[in-house]
Design an enzyme around this catalytic site. Structure first.
Site, mmCIF file in Angstrom:
data_model
loop_
_atom_site.group_PDB
_atom_site.id
_atom_site.type_symbol
_atom_site.label_atom_id
_atom_site.label_comp_id
_atom_site.label_asym_id
_atom_site.label_seq_id
_atom_site.Cartn_x
_atom_site.Cartn_y
_atom_site.Cartn_z
ATOM 1 N NE ARG A 147 -50.498 -20.211 55.014
ATOM 2 C CZ ARG A 147 -50.646 -18.530 54.491
ATOM 3 N NH1 ARG A 147 -51.676 -18.346 54.431
ATOM 4 N NH2 ARG A 147 -50.273 -18.465 53.581
ATOM 5 C CE LYS A 175 -47.907 -9.876 47.544
ATOM 6 N NZ LYS A 175 -46.785 -11.024 49.138
ATOM 7 C CG HIS A 179 -49.714 -13.342 59.750
ATOM 8 N ND1 HIS A 179 -50.674 -12.372 59.533
ATOM 9 C CD2 HIS A 179 -48.783 -13.916 59.287
ATOM 10 C CE1 HIS A 179 -50.370 -12.649 58.183
ATOM 11 N NE2 HIS A 179 -49.437 -13.443 58.215
ATOM 12 C CB SER A 227 -54.280 -11.597 55.213
ATOM 13 O OG SER A 227 -53.227 -11.531 55.823
HETATM 14 P P1 ADP Z 1 -46.611 -12.856 52.327
HETATM 15 O O1 ADP Z 1 -46.896 -11.483 51.518
HETATM 16 O O2 ADP Z 1 -45.071 -12.181 52.386
HETATM 17 O O3 ADP Z 1 -47.046 -14.126 51.648
HETATM 18 P P2 ADP Z 1 -48.315 -13.192 54.281
HETATM 19 O O4 ADP Z 1 -48.081 -11.485 55.564
HETATM 20 O O5 ADP Z 1 -49.170 -13.273 53.894
HETATM 21 O O6 ADP Z 1 -47.231 -11.910 54.137
HETATM 22 O O7 ADP Z 1 -47.127 -13.857 55.497
HETATM 23 C C1 ADP Z 1 -46.360 -13.682 56.008
HETATM 24 C C2 ADP Z 1 -45.380 -14.899 56.239
HETATM 25 O O8 ADP Z 1 -46.680 -15.735 57.157
HETATM 26 C C3 ADP Z 1 -45.741 -15.986 55.244
HETATM 27 O O9 ADP Z 1 -44.588 -17.218 55.343
HETATM 28 C C4 ADP Z 1 -46.917 -17.302 55.858
HETATM 29 O O10 ADP Z 1 -46.965 -18.484 55.103
HETATM 30 C C5 ADP Z 1 -47.230 -16.861 57.020
HETATM 31 N N1 ADP Z 1 -48.902 -17.083 57.103
HETATM 32 C C6 ADP Z 1 -49.901 -16.571 56.645
HETATM 33 N N2 ADP Z 1 -50.699 -16.666 57.285
HETATM 34 C C7 ADP Z 1 -50.090 -17.355 58.427
HETATM 35 C C8 ADP Z 1 -50.991 -19.218 59.229
HETATM 36 N N3 ADP Z 1 -51.695 -18.614 59.085
HETATM 37 N N4 ADP Z 1 -50.768 -19.790 59.663
HETATM 38 C C9 ADP Z 1 -49.176 -19.732 59.853
HETATM 39 N N5 ADP Z 1 -48.192 -19.150 58.987
HETATM 40 C C10 ADP Z 1 -48.445 -17.821 58.220
#
Ligand code: ADP
Length: 162
Positions: free
Chosen positions: A90, A41, A17, A128
């Site tokens: 990703r 969630k 992130h 996460s």
């Molecule tokens: P959500 O529950 O909305 O998917 P996340 O916190 O898991 O929330 O992810 C938010 C955004 O960040 C999403 O677009 C996800 O694809 C992106 N994301 C999560 N991890 C990574 C990473 N390691 N690299 C790039 N983008 C990421």
């Protein structure tokens, strides 16, 4: 002013992130990092804890504002008058869901554009969920999550909540 909103659960923020936030902060005048409340969630960290961690981890970037939101993303997009929504890609596995969301959001608000960014390859397998799973089993996640997140996860573990 060209601004973007990066929404997510951020439960908790990872280096993946952060990699995206740092890239976006170089391109846009302002980046809103928006924590979805997402109680359904069942997040490990409360909304306040997620916001606080984001603020601490992004403190070195002066064009970032951390906010939280409930309800539809398109509503906050209109309210803040941002140019676009930022989401991360990703791998191809992210693509189908992200495309669906982007198209639906544009149906709901035809001005709602979504842009996608890719992280550095070393973060392309970081999520996460996987960070929490490894931390639960005392694995080393120091390359994949900021130090503040490591200590917050340790605290959860001590409380028996991880
Ligand atoms: P959500 O529950 O909305 O998917 P996340 O916190 O898991 O929330 O992810 C938010 C955004 O960040 C999403 O677009 C996800 O694809 C992106 N994301 C999560 N991890 C990574 C990473 N390691 N690299 C790039 N983008 C990421």
């Amino acid at each position: 002013m060209n601004s973007v909103i990066y929404p997510g659960s951020f439960d908790p923020i990872t280096n993946g992130h952060l990699d995206l936030i740092e890239r976006a902060s170089k391109i846009f005048d302002k980046v809103y990092v928006a924590t979805a409340m997402n109680d359904e969630k069942k997040p490990l960290f409360s909304t306040n804890e997620r916001v606080e961690l984001l603020k601490e981890v992004c403190a070195h970037l002066d064009n970032i504002e951390v906010i939280n939101f409930d309800g539809l993303l398109v509503d906050i997009v209109s309210r803040l008058d941002v140019s676009a929504v930022l989401r991360g890609l990703r791998a191809v596995t992210d693509f189908e869901f992200e495309l669906q969301m982007a198209l639906m959001n544009r149906q709901l608000n035809k001005k709602c554009e979504t842009i996608f960014m890719a992280p550095s390859p070393q973060y392309s397998f970081v999520s996460s969920t996987i960070i929490k799973e490894i931390a639960r089993h005392d694995g080393d996640i120091s390359k994949y999550a900021p130090a503040k997140v490591l200590s917050a996860l340790n605290d959860k573990k001590k409380e028996g909540r991880l």
